[in-house]
Write an enzyme that holds these catalytic residues in place. Sequence first.
Site, PDB file in Angstrom:
ATOM      1  N   TYR A 143       0.485  -1.069  -0.366  1.00 37.96           N
ATOM      2  CA  TYR A 143       0.180   0.300  -0.074  1.00 37.96           C
ATOM      3  C   TYR A 143       1.020   1.399  -0.114  1.00 37.96           C
ATOM      4  O   TYR A 143       1.580   1.319   0.521  1.00 37.96           O
ATOM      5  CB  TYR A 143      -0.827   0.045   1.284  1.00 37.96           C
ATOM      6  CG  TYR A 143      -1.663   1.125   1.402  1.00 37.96           C
ATOM      7  CD1 TYR A 143      -2.797   1.372   0.220  1.00 37.96           C
ATOM      8  CD2 TYR A 143      -1.723   2.154   2.685  1.00 37.96           C
ATOM      9  CE1 TYR A 143      -3.507   2.794   0.576  1.00 37.96           C
ATOM     10  CE2 TYR A 143      -2.539   2.928   2.805  1.00 37.96           C
ATOM     11  CZ  TYR A 143      -3.145   3.435   1.689  1.00 37.96           C
ATOM     12  OH  TYR A 143      -4.042   4.651   1.675  1.00 37.96           O
ATOM     13  N   LYS A 173       4.599   8.542   9.138  1.00 34.79           N
ATOM     14  CA  LYS A 173       4.680   7.812  10.107  1.00 34.79           C
ATOM     15  C   LYS A 173       4.816   8.432  11.633  1.00 34.79           C
ATOM     16  O   LYS A 173       5.156   9.531  12.175  1.00 34.79           O
ATOM     17  CB  LYS A 173       3.814   6.529  10.530  1.00 34.79           C
ATOM     18  CG  LYS A 173       2.705   5.712   9.561  1.00 34.79           C
ATOM     19  CD  LYS A 173       1.916   4.906   9.028  1.00 34.79           C
ATOM     20  CE  LYS A 173       0.688   4.557   8.385  1.00 34.79           C
ATOM     21  NZ  LYS A 173       0.989   3.815   6.949  1.00 34.79           N
ATOM     22  N   ASP A 222       8.996   2.798  -0.184  1.00 36.29           N
ATOM     23  CA  ASP A 222       8.290   3.334   0.725  1.00 36.29           C
ATOM     24  C   ASP A 222       7.950   2.911   1.874  1.00 36.29           C
ATOM     25  O   ASP A 222       7.791   1.806   2.568  1.00 36.29           O
ATOM     26  CB  ASP A 222       6.630   2.634  -0.039  1.00 36.29           C
ATOM     27  CG  ASP A 222       5.713   3.802   1.353  1.00 36.29           C
ATOM     28  OD1 ASP A 222       5.650   4.195   1.722  1.00 36.29           O
ATOM     29  OD2 ASP A 222       4.535   3.300   0.571  1.00 36.29           O
TER      30      ASP A 222
END
Length: 435
Positions: free
Chosen positions: A145, A268, A240
């Site tokens: 994702y 994050k 990522d």
Amino acid sequence: MKARTGSEQWFAIAQRYLVGGVNSPVRAFRAVGGTPFFVERAEGCRVWDVDGHAYIDYVLTWGPAILGHAHPRVVREVQAAAARGTSFGIPHPGEVRLAEVVCRCVPSIEKVRLCNSGTEACMTAVRLARGFTGRDKIIKFAGCYHGHVDSLLVKAGSGALTFGHPDSAGIPQDFARHTIVLPYNETEPVKSAFAAHPGQIAAIILEPVAGNAGLFVPKPGWLEFLREITAREGALLIFDEVMTGFRVAPGGAQQRYGIRPDLTTLGKVIGGGLPVGAVGGRAEIMDYLAPTGPVYQAGTLSGNPLATAAGLATLEELGVVAHRPEDNPVYRRLEELGAALEQGLREAARSAGVALTLNRCGSMFGLYFTDRPVWNLDDAMTSDRERFRRFFHGMLEAGVYLAPSPFEAGFLSTAHGEAEVESTVRAAAEVLRRV
Ligand SMILES: *Cc1c(COP(=O)(O)O)cnc(C)c1O
């Protein structure tokens, strides 16, 4: 059963005003059924719902809260920053300090651009890769994702998985056509893709440890293979690390596995619980971004002073600059806690006679109710979802909050201790016997 009247009332009102009652799909509990609880407050490794129940939290706001919730230093720094102004839209020292720490810690990053979310970071990385190489096609892997970016929302993980429409409506076929989706951990399909589209592939983007379809790790040699083939074919390698950055090691998965990607996305943890994203990499590529280069990217709130204060406080508390990565006591502690949880859960499943595949990388873990090893999305999909649903609700009832989906990673924080891990394992041993 715990009374959840407060949460139920809030969810009823929420559904009146918010789509599905939430602002991000997985929060709606659709994959596990039932009503999501509403949070009153969170501190350390616990969240309290509006009905007064406490839960040990293994979701940690989906990864960022590596120090636990409301860490005193983070709260203090954010309060102090807010008093100086909540947004400037003008350069300020805080954003430079955070950028410097990121460049010093993440091995492949020489320059960075801060933005507001992981989605934005991935969108920018892909645009930059296309602008730099002058090519259009992107390779991604099933189950990874990269935020809800149009061209990347194809066979994506996270909420897109359990919602049964991995290819979201509203994405023109023309966009998705440039995205080549391949199985994780395999080499032949990657070779074939480069052979089929010579000189057209701008980049491979991947989660170097895949944490959005549960959790699976790269097979030995696979990341090296991707590094080698992208370099040879003139394509960029994009890691990522929105989830793994400053999580699986101070320098992220690239440090843990010893691979240097061309571009890296972060989010994050570097925002310490406030909205932040970042894209970084080799200076030569990064300088293709405006104002020095032709690839446009911008943001009213980018480099926001509250977010950079929270991020800096978090990274300082993690000791990422003060210690060499291999000597960092905070990450060693997270590793130990992860190992204790892993061992306890494995033991609990074995004694309950439940087939459980548990994958872990440092303080991240994924649970699958399957008897086969999980190396990719197809393996992950063999997990028994009904059993997960019963397990999730049993654990919630026992005061343990796991991600409300069979295909999300779990996280530990420095605020978790042996006591919480032990009580979690005890609860799991009991719940697993009846699921
Ligand atoms: C969470 C996540 C994103 C998206 O970040 P947002 O801040 O939710 O937009 C992208 N990539 C990975 C690997 C993620 O885990």
